[in-house]
Design a protein around this motif. Sequence first.
Motif, PDB file in Angstrom:
ATOM      1  N   UNK A  36       0.793  -1.224   0.000  1.00  0.00           N
ATOM      2  CA  UNK A  36       0.000   0.000   0.000  1.00  0.00           C
ATOM      3  C   UNK A  36       0.826   1.275   0.000  1.00  0.00           C
ATOM      4  N   UNK A  37       2.118   1.156   0.232  1.00  0.00           N
ATOM      5  CA  UNK A  37       3.027   2.306   0.233  1.00  0.00           C
ATOM      6  C   UNK A  37       4.450   1.800   0.054  1.00  0.00           C
ATOM      7  N   UNK A  38       5.371   2.727  -0.208  1.00  0.00           N
ATOM      8  CA  UNK A  38       6.791   2.411  -0.326  1.00  0.00           C
ATOM      9  C   UNK A  38       7.468   2.837   0.969  1.00  0.00           C
ATOM     10  N   UNK A  39       8.113   1.888   1.631  1.00  0.00           N
ATOM     11  CA  UNK A  39       8.844   2.176   2.862  1.00  0.00           C
ATOM     12  C   UNK A  39      10.050   3.064   2.568  1.00  0.00           C
ATOM     13  N   UNK A  40      10.252   4.085   3.383  1.00  0.00           N
ATOM     14  CA  UNK A  40      11.422   4.954   3.265  1.00  0.00           C
ATOM     15  C   UNK A  40      11.999   5.219   4.650  1.00  0.00           C
ATOM     16  N   UNK A  41      13.098   5.932   4.658  1.00  0.00           N
ATOM     17  CA  UNK A  41      13.766   6.315   5.899  1.00  0.00           C
ATOM     18  C   UNK A  41      14.202   7.758   5.793  1.00  0.00           C
ATOM     19  N   UNK A  63      18.482   4.966  -2.490  1.00  0.00           N
ATOM     20  CA  UNK A  63      17.900   5.951  -3.387  1.00  0.00           C
ATOM     21  C   UNK A  63      17.602   7.213  -2.596  1.00  0.00           C
ATOM     22  N   UNK A  64      18.071   8.349  -3.074  1.00  0.00           N
ATOM     23  CA  UNK A  64      17.744   9.641  -2.470  1.00  0.00           C
ATOM     24  C   UNK A  64      16.578  10.217  -3.254  1.00  0.00           C
ATOM     25  N   UNK A  65      15.477  10.452  -2.573  1.00  0.00           N
ATOM     26  CA  UNK A  65      14.228  10.851  -3.218  1.00  0.00           C
ATOM     27  C   UNK A  65      13.887  12.293  -2.842  1.00  0.00           C
ATOM     28  N   UNK A  66      13.623  13.101  -3.846  1.00  0.00           N
ATOM     29  CA  UNK A  66      13.164  14.469  -3.645  1.00  0.00           C
ATOM     30  C   UNK A  66      11.645  14.438  -3.536  1.00  0.00           C
ATOM     31  N   UNK A  67      11.134  14.656  -2.344  1.00  0.00           N
ATOM     32  CA  UNK A  67       9.688  14.556  -2.128  1.00  0.00           C
ATOM     33  C   UNK A  67       8.902  15.627  -2.885  1.00  0.00           C
ATOM     34  N   UNK A  68       9.574  16.701  -3.269  1.00  0.00           N
ATOM     35  CA  UNK A  68       8.913  17.754  -4.045  1.00  0.00           C
ATOM     36  C   UNK A  68       8.570  17.274  -5.460  1.00  0.00           C
ATOM     37  N   UNK A  69       9.198  16.199  -5.908  1.00  0.00           N
ATOM     38  CA  UNK A  69       8.969  15.674  -7.263  1.00  0.00           C
ATOM     39  C   UNK A  69       7.991  14.493  -7.282  1.00  0.00           C
ATOM     40  N   UNK A  70       7.348  14.246  -6.170  1.00  0.00           N
ATOM     41  CA  UNK A  70       6.391  13.138  -6.082  1.00  0.00           C
ATOM     42  C   UNK A  70       4.976  13.628  -6.329  1.00  0.00           C
ATOM     43  N   UNK A  75       3.641  10.283   4.017  1.00  0.00           N
ATOM     44  CA  UNK A  75       3.156  10.366   5.393  1.00  0.00           C
ATOM     45  C   UNK A  75       4.211   9.784   6.322  1.00  0.00           C
ATOM     46  N   UNK A  76       4.397  10.429   7.452  1.00  0.00           N
ATOM     47  CA  UNK A  76       5.295   9.897   8.471  1.00  0.00           C
ATOM     48  C   UNK A  76       4.435   9.083   9.433  1.00  0.00           C
ATOM     49  N   UNK A  77       4.740   7.790   9.489  1.00  0.00           N
ATOM     50  CA  UNK A  77       3.980   6.870  10.330  1.00  0.00           C
ATOM     51  C   UNK A  77       4.968   6.001  11.093  1.00  0.00           C
ATOM     52  N   UNK A  78       4.792   5.918  12.386  1.00  0.00           N
ATOM     53  CA  UNK A  78       5.726   5.148  13.203  1.00  0.00           C
ATOM     54  C   UNK A  78       7.136   5.710  13.138  1.00  0.00           C
ATOM     55  N   UNK A  79       7.240   6.989  12.830  1.00  0.00           N
ATOM     56  CA  UNK A  79       8.543   7.644  12.760  1.00  0.00           C
ATOM     57  C   UNK A  79       9.259   7.519  11.427  1.00  0.00           C
ATOM     58  N   UNK A  80       8.655   6.821  10.465  1.00  0.00           N
ATOM     59  CA  UNK A  80       9.264   6.601   9.157  1.00  0.00           C
ATOM     60  C   UNK A  80       8.394   7.185   8.051  1.00  0.00           C
ATOM     61  N   UNK A  81       9.012   7.741   7.007  1.00  0.00           N
ATOM     62  CA  UNK A  81       8.229   8.249   5.877  1.00  0.00           C
ATOM     63  C   UNK A  81       7.770   7.112   4.963  1.00  0.00           C
ATOM     64  N   UNK A  82       6.553   7.214   4.494  1.00  0.00           N
ATOM     65  CA  UNK A  82       5.977   6.250   3.553  1.00  0.00           C
ATOM     66  C   UNK A  82       5.435   7.015   2.357  1.00  0.00           C
ATOM     67  N   UNK A  83       5.722   6.517   1.158  1.00  0.00           N
ATOM     68  CA  UNK A  83       5.219   7.111  -0.075  1.00  0.00           C
ATOM     69  C   UNK A  83       3.998   6.308  -0.515  1.00  0.00           C
ATOM     70  N   UNK A  84       2.858   6.961  -0.603  1.00  0.00           N
ATOM     71  CA  UNK A  84       1.607   6.301  -0.962  1.00  0.00           C
ATOM     72  C   UNK A  84       1.346   6.384  -2.463  1.00  0.00           C
TER      73      UNK A  84
END
Length: 98
Positions: A36-41, A63-70, A75-84
Amino acid sequence: MTHVFHLAVRDEWEACVEADEPYRRSTIGRSLDEEGFIHCSFAAQVEQTAATYYAGRDDVLVLTIDTERLDADVRVEGGFPHIYGALPLAAVMDVRPR
Protein backbone atom coordinates in the motif's frame (compact mmCIF):
# COMPACT_ATOMS: atom_id res chain seq x y z
CA MET A 1 10.66 17.25 4.34
CA THR A 2 12.66 17.46 1.13
CA HIS A 3 14.61 14.21 0.92
CA VAL A 4 13.80 10.71 2.06
CA PHE A 5 15.70 7.52 1.35
CA HIS A 6 14.68 4.10 0.12
CA LEU A 7 16.70 0.89 0.17
CA ALA A 8 16.30 -0.95 -3.11
CA VAL A 9 17.57 -4.27 -4.40
CA ARG A 10 19.84 -3.48 -7.36
CA ASP A 11 18.15 -5.84 -9.88
CA GLU A 12 14.68 -4.47 -9.09
CA TRP A 13 15.81 -0.85 -9.40
CA GLU A 14 17.75 -1.47 -12.61
CA ALA A 15 14.77 -3.26 -14.18
CA CYS A 16 12.62 -0.15 -13.62
CA VAL A 17 15.29 2.15 -15.03
CA GLU A 18 15.79 -0.06 -18.08
CA ALA A 19 12.03 -0.21 -18.71
CA ASP A 20 11.68 3.53 -17.93
CA GLU A 21 8.82 2.72 -15.55
CA PRO A 22 8.03 4.02 -12.07
CA TYR A 23 9.46 2.01 -9.20
CA ARG A 24 6.82 -0.05 -7.39
CA ARG A 25 8.68 -2.05 -4.74
CA SER A 26 7.72 -1.35 -1.13
CA THR A 27 10.43 -3.24 0.66
CA ILE A 28 12.33 -6.47 0.27
CA GLY A 29 9.94 -9.11 -1.05
CA ARG A 30 6.90 -6.80 -1.09
CA SER A 31 5.41 -4.63 -3.82
CA LEU A 32 3.59 -1.31 -3.56
CA ASP A 33 0.37 -3.13 -4.46
CA GLU A 34 0.85 -5.63 -1.63
CA GLU A 35 1.92 -3.12 1.04
CA GLY A 36 0.00 0.00 0.00
CA PHE A 37 3.03 2.31 0.23
CA ILE A 38 6.79 2.41 -0.33
CA HIS A 39 8.84 2.18 2.86
CA CYS A 40 11.42 4.95 3.26
CA SER A 41 13.77 6.32 5.90
CA PHE A 42 15.09 9.66 7.01
CA ALA A 43 18.88 10.06 6.66
CA ALA A 44 19.57 9.13 10.29
CA GLN A 45 17.54 5.91 9.91
CA VAL A 46 19.13 4.46 6.76
CA GLU A 47 21.94 2.45 8.34
CA GLN A 48 19.78 0.94 11.08
CA THR A 49 17.09 0.02 8.56
CA ALA A 50 19.73 -1.59 6.33
CA ALA A 51 21.26 -3.50 9.23
CA THR A 52 17.85 -4.74 10.40
CA TYR A 53 16.29 -5.78 7.08
CA TYR A 54 19.13 -6.11 4.55
CA ALA A 55 21.95 -7.59 6.63
CA GLY A 56 24.40 -9.68 4.63
CA ARG A 57 23.24 -8.43 1.24
CA ASP A 58 25.68 -6.80 -1.17
CA ASP A 59 23.07 -5.79 -3.76
CA VAL A 60 21.41 -2.95 -1.87
CA LEU A 61 21.21 0.61 -3.20
CA VAL A 62 20.27 3.77 -1.36
CA LEU A 63 17.90 5.95 -3.39
CA THR A 64 17.74 9.64 -2.47
CA ILE A 65 14.23 10.85 -3.22
CA ASP A 66 13.16 14.47 -3.64
CA THR A 67 9.69 14.56 -2.13
CA GLU A 68 8.91 17.75 -4.05
CA ARG A 69 8.97 15.67 -7.26
CA LEU A 70 6.39 13.14 -6.08
CA ASP A 71 2.76 13.06 -7.13
CA ALA A 72 1.94 10.74 -4.22
CA ASP A 73 1.41 11.63 -0.58
CA VAL A 74 4.27 11.16 1.86
CA ARG A 75 3.16 10.37 5.39
CA VAL A 76 5.30 9.90 8.47
CA GLU A 77 3.98 6.87 10.33
CA GLY A 78 5.73 5.15 13.20
CA GLY A 79 8.54 7.64 12.76
CA PHE A 80 9.26 6.60 9.16
CA PRO A 81 8.23 8.25 5.88
CA HIS A 82 5.98 6.25 3.55
CA ILE A 83 5.22 7.11 -0.07
CA TYR A 84 1.61 6.30 -0.96
CA GLY A 85 2.09 5.72 -4.67
CA ALA A 86 4.61 4.76 -7.31
CA LEU A 87 8.03 6.39 -7.31
CA PRO A 88 8.74 8.26 -10.57
CA LEU A 89 12.33 7.83 -11.73
CA ALA A 90 12.64 11.63 -12.01
CA ALA A 91 12.13 11.97 -8.23
CA VAL A 92 15.29 9.96 -7.52
CA MET A 93 18.14 12.43 -7.20
CA ASP A 94 20.94 9.99 -6.35
CA VAL A 95 21.59 6.26 -6.32
CA ARG A 96 24.53 4.82 -4.43
CA PRO A 97 25.55 1.41 -3.17
CA ARG A 98 24.97 0.90 0.51
